[in-house]
Design an enzyme around this catalytic site. Structure first.
Site, PDB file in Angstrom:
ATOM      1  N   GLU A 180      -6.934   3.822   5.650  1.00 55.81           N
ATOM      2  CA  GLU A 180      -6.308   3.778   4.335  1.00 55.81           C
ATOM      3  C   GLU A 180      -5.634   2.435   4.103  1.00 55.81           C
ATOM      4  O   GLU A 180      -5.689   1.879   2.995  1.00 55.81           O
ATOM      5  CB  GLU A 180      -5.283   4.907   4.227  1.00 55.81           C
ATOM      6  CG  GLU A 180      -4.748   5.147   2.833  1.00 55.81           C
ATOM      7  CD  GLU A 180      -3.991   6.459   2.780  1.00 55.81           C
ATOM      8  OE1 GLU A 180      -4.610   7.487   2.444  1.00 55.81           O
ATOM      9  OE2 GLU A 180      -2.780   6.472   3.094  1.00 55.81           O
ATOM     10  N   TYR A 204       1.725   7.882   2.361  1.00 48.65           N
ATOM     11  CA  TYR A 204       0.617   6.994   2.025  1.00 48.65           C
ATOM     12  C   TYR A 204       0.791   5.685   2.773  1.00 48.65           C
ATOM     13  O   TYR A 204       1.891   5.122   2.836  1.00 48.65           O
ATOM     14  CB  TYR A 204       0.590   6.735   0.516  1.00 48.65           C
ATOM     15  CG  TYR A 204      -0.415   5.685   0.082  1.00 48.65           C
ATOM     16  CD1 TYR A 204      -1.749   6.024  -0.121  1.00 48.65           C
ATOM     17  CD2 TYR A 204      -0.032   4.362  -0.113  1.00 48.65           C
ATOM     18  CE1 TYR A 204      -2.672   5.056  -0.510  1.00 48.65           C
ATOM     19  CE2 TYR A 204      -0.941   3.398  -0.506  1.00 48.65           C
ATOM     20  CZ  TYR A 204      -2.264   3.754  -0.700  1.00 48.65           C
ATOM     21  OH  TYR A 204      -3.170   2.792  -1.074  1.00 48.65           O
ATOM     22  N   HIS A 205      -0.302   5.160   3.352  1.00 51.33           N
ATOM     23  CA  HIS A 205      -0.247   3.975   4.194  1.00 51.33           C
ATOM     24  C   HIS A 205      -0.629   2.732   3.394  1.00 51.33           C
ATOM     25  O   HIS A 205      -1.760   2.593   2.938  1.00 51.33           O
ATOM     26  CB  HIS A 205      -1.217   4.142   5.362  1.00 51.33           C
ATOM     27  CG  HIS A 205      -0.905   3.275   6.548  1.00 51.33           C
ATOM     28  ND1 HIS A 205      -0.793   1.903   6.451  1.00 51.33           N
ATOM     29  CD2 HIS A 205      -0.680   3.584   7.857  1.00 51.33           C
ATOM     30  CE1 HIS A 205      -0.512   1.406   7.648  1.00 51.33           C
ATOM     31  NE2 HIS A 205      -0.442   2.400   8.518  1.00 51.33           N
ATOM     32  N   GLY A 206       0.312   1.816   3.212  1.00 51.31           N
ATOM     33  CA  GLY A 206       0.020   0.561   2.530  1.00 51.31           C
ATOM     34  C   GLY A 206      -0.720  -0.407   3.423  1.00 51.31           C
ATOM     35  O   GLY A 206      -0.931  -0.149   4.614  1.00 51.31           O
ATOM     36  N   SER A 266       0.727   9.247   8.880  1.00 50.30           N
ATOM     37  CA  SER A 266      -0.101   8.928   7.723  1.00 50.30           C
ATOM     38  C   SER A 266      -1.527   9.333   8.053  1.00 50.30           C
ATOM     39  O   SER A 266      -2.184   8.668   8.862  1.00 50.30           O
ATOM     40  CB  SER A 266      -0.050   7.420   7.416  1.00 50.30           C
ATOM     41  OG  SER A 266      -0.987   7.101   6.408  1.00 50.30           O
TER      42      SER A 266
END
Length: 309
Positions: A162, A89-91, A156
């Site tokens: 995202e 998951y890409h912050g 990702s």
């Protein structure tokens, strides 16, 4: 005057940490250039000749991770000894991923090659750093070669979109991206899901997104400024691998699940199945380890909680 001063101070604090990270990244590249020039290093940036430099870089970022975010890494045993595709998951700022790369290299002396968005390679002055740390554009051919050479390859699927437009609800924004699943099937390697707890509480994007979304879709450049940098607790969890199944083919893509009997088993075919399993696995990690919606206060308090949630 006092109110204006406090407001300006708050704004500077919320934007100064992301800028500091950018400064450290460029400083790292400068140090690599000095190392290359003084040692007259002309070897392949991915060769072992650069390991001492990589260790120094990893040590710096690991110290930063421990001090600022109390960083923890769990599930390293789930990584295969050989090649595999790590999906995460890409912050808003993927600083957690940088922490992961650093600790993986320090613990296992292992380099994970990273697929990055094309805009990253347009940034001036980072060429050597990207080469030494194994960042690549991620074409199908490059990924297959890296996997054939025994590397871990990370991606990702949500990418910049995202990062910019997901929020504290931790919604995955993959769209129809299934290319990573096709590469995994072609290379016959497992996919390993990964997620970092509280990554959205550490860094966030501005709430007004309609304008920035239109701007991004037309230019493919991330104009939305990140803010934050609060010392919340970061824990990265590596999930169990989704193994390659030789009975899954890519000849037919089924658009709907025919039967669902667990989080990780869907009766589908081809790369759609692999993609769906991966997305479900990451959503399971988020559901297990993340308070939704994310809470900055809870994430800060977790710095004092020694138990692994």
């Amino acid at each position: 005057v006092v109110i204006v001063s406090l407001t300006m101070s708050a704004i500077l604090v919320f934007f100064i940490v992301p800028l500091t990270i950018l400064f450290f990244i460029y400083l790292t590249n400068i140090l690599l250039l000095i190392y290359q020039r003084n040692g007259e290093v002309k070897a392949d940036p991915l060769s072992d000749v650069w390991d001492s430099a990589r260790k120094a870089i990893a040590s710096f970022w690991d110290i930063y991770a421990r001090i600022w975010h109390g960083y923890e890494l769990h599930g390293v045993e789930n990584l295969p000894e050989g090649p595999g595709i790590l999906v995460y998951y890409h912050g808003a700022i993927p600083i957690d991923y940088l922490y992961f790369l650093s600790r993986l290299f320090l613990w296992k002396k292992r380099l994970c090659l990273s697929v990055a968005d094309h805009f990253v390679f347009r940034l001036p002055g980072l060429k050597l750093l990207l080469e030494v740390t194994g960042v690549m554009p991620g074409t199908r051919e490059e990924c297959l070669i890296a996997l054939k050479n025994g590397h871990l390859v990370s991606i990702s699927p949500g990418g910049v979109r995202e990062a910019l437009f997901s929020d504290e609800s931790y919604q995955l924004m993959w769209g129809n991206r299934k290319g990573f699943a096709q590469v995994a099937l072609d290379a016959k390697v497992p996919i390993i899901p990964m997620y970092t707890q509280n990554v959205r509480e550490g860094y966030r994007m501005l709430k007004e997104r309609r304008f920035f979304r239109r701007l991004y879709e037309s230019t493919r450049l991330p104009f939305t400024p990140p803010y934050g940098g609060l010392p919340v607790k970061f824990r990265t969890y590596i999930g169990e691998p989704i193994p390659y199944d030789p009975n899954i083919t890519t000849e037919e893509l089924v658009e709907k699940s025919l039967f669902c009997f667990s989080l990780h088993k869907q009766v589908r075919k081809g790369n759609f199945l692999f993609s769906f399993q991966t997305k479900t696995a990451i959503q399971a990690l988020i559901s297990k380890h993340q308070t939704i919606p994310g809470s900055i206060w809870k994430a800060l308090l977790e710095r004092f909680d020694k138990r692994c949630k």
